[in-house]
Design an enzyme around this catalytic site. Structure first.
Site: not given
Length: 708
Positions: A551, A686, A171-172, A391, A393, A546, A412, A389
């Site tokens: 969203e 944004g 993931n990240c 993301c 987390s 986490y 992660n 990270m």
């Protein structure tokens, strides 16, 4: 009575499922063939007469068919059989054709709105999304156990990693940029040696970011403090060159002025390289690298003076913005900035308060940076301060064999999120039922997370040399497996959660802001934390809780539950669930109270936590924003601001956008008109894409990312 599913799972018997299946078949037959309530009850009764503690699901379905045939409902029985067959086929059928065609025709609104940094009209982005569609399809049909797939489809949980589950990527991460810059790296088979100047270090850093982003799914973070060393290298080089050239003609003061001028130019050019490279490079997934820059002023750092200058320049350039295609300065989506508040810069007379004031000014105009309180973070992470990270987390503390904490170069593995409100809807206020169902669903989440973990085991370093062989994560040999980094807590794997606010309201009739509601919410949070700790102890894998900043998932879960359970006041009626532990935006509390309340939940959600408050446009009242920043330092680990104003990407107008009678946007400054197009955005986040109108169709925008 228990039921054995086709995949071998033993689950609780539910008569409601029989009723639902017969009623679905009822819809497709004439009145004479329909089963009335008495017949449905008889079918259920026949099932429940069956002896044995565990009944195979096929036996239940056979009993229902025989009951229907016994009442001459032959057509209905056939429809029921077809329904069973179709459901079986559906579980194994390819489901990508229509979604891919919609994607190619640019008709998939959900994808178009999912990520403001990805344009689904671009061929490279479409290619990445097509790969994601195929991965999700194969994952659901073939790779995940059926009950986990069904749990995902029914909104019990969300398996975040389905987009890339068929590939051995994670993931990240937090890039170990210090190792890669100091010791060199390799990209595309070419050796990149340690830079000799700040400008080159910035260029190499952005190349690393692009390579890392192309070989993982989620975001990445870089601590810019590691660039301080290279700014000093540039200074030393300029000093030596200038001294050699002008020592006989200029005095020391003049020479130093020239050096400072060259260093300032190098600094500006290097930071500009980072900002523009990140926003113009396109990775193989069709977007700019998802990058977070971590800005910390650490006085124990040998290069703190250089680091302060780098942080200042990053903030100045973010404050200015980047020109769009019309030549207007706008806020770039990346890099995201996370600024650390410490004793030396928390606006209480510290040496570097002037840098924080620049950060506040930037927040008022450009939304970033986010703020981390070093004070609160040290309380939560054994005296350490480190970045999230990409993301957002966080990693749990981990020490190497020499007893030293390590943060950078860790990652992660993946995320699975649980739908809390759905459990509350089913429990209907019954706490005993809630806790039983909660544990059952947490166990399914655990199984899903273990699927994610097992899919990474046995991965060879060759799949992503930039990560595993050349320093972003490790320096493994070719052909070496990555397994040792999957165990022992070196990497994390995360349980996310959505809708604590709605769950608490369903179970107590109150929010989690005080009283019984708060007690219940804290109990739920502690239970999830204890579960992940239990999993970690049992497996030696770095499970973490986490608070997901997911969203779109807030909308997905709410949509599923509204379709299944109808409109429920203050729950499904809103069209969204609140993210993680956040207090709903409709609660009438101050920004200070919101931070206070949510800080208690952050201390439990140590695998990732961020809190937002929405404030008015404060560009002309920076003192108010400074007050909130000081409050973050003393009271909450991670905070961010959203500002209430609209923003025209055509001309940079910052204020209320006019909506005419045809429901079109019109900017009062440039008079640009658009209907749900990409060049008018919500300033709070944004977000680019379709907007959501309130019931009065006023200019209030309720977009997907606003409800955090």
């Amino acid at each position: 009575m228990k039921v054995q599913k086709r995949d071998g799972r033993i689950v609780t018997y539910e008569a409601d499922k029989i009723t639902a299946a017969i009623k679905k078949a009822n819809v497709e037959v004439e009145n004479s063939q329909k089963a009335n309530e008495d017949l449905i009850y008889e079918a259920i009764e026949n099932v429940e007469k069956t002896t044995g503690d565990v009944i195979p699901v096929e036996m239940i379905q056979d009993i229902i068919e025989k009951t229907l045939v016994g009442h001459n409902k032959y057509v209905l029985a056939k429809k029921y059989m077809i329904y069973r067959y179709q459901r079986s086929l559906l579980r194994k059928s390819n489901t990508t054709d229509e979604s891919i065609l919609k994607l190619i025709r640019n008709e998939n609104k959900e994808l178009a709105e999912e990520n403001s940094n990805k344009n689904t009209a671009h061929a490279s982005t479409q290619r990445d999304y097509i790969a994601g569609e195929v991965s999700r399809d194969v994952t659901k049909r073939l790779l995940l156990p059926e009950h986990i797939t069904m749990a995902h489809e029914n909104g019990v949980l969300h398996f975040h990693d389905a987009d890339y589950f068929i590939q051995p990527i994670f993931n990240c991460c937090l890039i170990n940029i210090q190792d890669m810059l100091d010791n060199g790296t390799v990209m595309n088979g070419k050796l990149i040696e340690s830079p000799k100047s700040f400008q080159v270090a910035c260029t190499v850093t952005t190349q690393i970011m692009a390579a890392v982003a192309s070989n993982q799914y989620g975001g990445q973070s870089v601590n810019v403090a590691h660039l301080g060393k290279y700014l000093r290298k540039s200074r030393d080089k300029f000093q030596k060159e200038t001294q050699a050239r002008f020592k006989d003609t200029l005095n020391d003061e003049a020479i130093n002025n020239i050096v400072e001028m060259r260093v300032a130019d190098e600094l500006k050019s290097g930071v500009q390289t980072i900002q523009y490279q990140i926003n113009t490079l396109m990775t193989t997934n069709g977007q700019s690298p998802f990058v977070t820059l971590f800005l910390q002023i650490d006085e124990d750092d040998e290069y703190v003076d250089e680091n302060v200058k780098i942080v200042e320049e990053i903030l100045r350039q973010r404050l200015e913005g980047i020109k769009n295609e019309q030549g207007v300065y706008v806020t770039p989506a990346f890099p995201k900035l996370v600024y650390v508040l410490d004793e030396n810069n928390c606006l209480k007379g510290g040496k570097y308060d002037y840098v924080t004031r620049l950060a506040v000014k930037c927040s008022a105009k450009r939304m970033y940076p986010d703020y981390i309180s070093a004070k609160k973070m040290r309380e939560n992470y054994e005296g350490n301060v480190f970045g999230p990270m990409g993301c957002r987390s966080f990693l749990a503390p981990w020490k190497d064999k020499d007893g030293n904490y390590k943060w950078e170069g860790r990652f992660n593995q993946g995320v699975v999120s649980i739908n809390l409100p759905q459990i509350g809807i089913i429990a209907n206020g019954n706490e005993d039922k809630f806790w039983q169902l909660f544990d059952e669903r947490l166990n399914i989440c655990y199984e899903a997370l273990m699927c994610r973990h097992k899919a990474l085991e046995g991965t060879l370093s060759d799949v992503s040399p930039i990560h595993w062989q050349y320093g972003a994560i490790a320096r493994l040999k070719k052909g070496e497996m990555i397994d040792k980094y999957l165990h022992g807590g070196y990497s994390s794997i995360s349980l996310g959660y959505i809708g604590l606010y709605e769950l608490t309201y369903l179970m107590t009739g109150e929010s989690q802001t005080s009283g019984r509601g708060k007690n219940f919410a804290m109990k739920v949070m502690c239970h999830m934390r204890d579960k992940v700790n239990e999993w970690k102890a049992a497996t030696n894998i770095g499970f973490a809780l986490y608070g997901t900043p997911a969203e779109t998932l807030c909308y997905r879960f709410a949509k599923i539950d509204r379709e299944k359970y109808g409109v429920i006041e203050n729950v499904t009626d809103k069209g969204y669930y609140t993210n993680s532990y956040h207090v709903d935006v409709r609660e009438n509390i101050s920004a200070f109270d919101k931070f206070d309340i949510e800080s208690e939940f952050q201390n439990i959600s140590l695998g990732g936590a961020i809190s937002y408050v929405e404030i008015p446009n404060v560009q002309n009242n920076l003192e108010a924003l400074e007050t909130l920043v000081k409050y973050i330092y003393d009271n909450i680990q991670y905070g961010e601001f959203n500002t209430k104003s609209d923003y025209c990407q055509e001309c940079g107008f910052d204020g209320e956008i006019i909506i005419n009678g045809d429901m079109e946007w019109e900017c009062p400054q440039c008079h640009n008109k658009n209907h749900n197009k990409l060049n008018v955005t919500r300033r709070t986040c944004g977000y680019l894409g379709e907007n959501f109108w309130n019931t009065g169709k006023t200019s209030e925008i309720k977009n997907r990312v606003l409800h955090l």
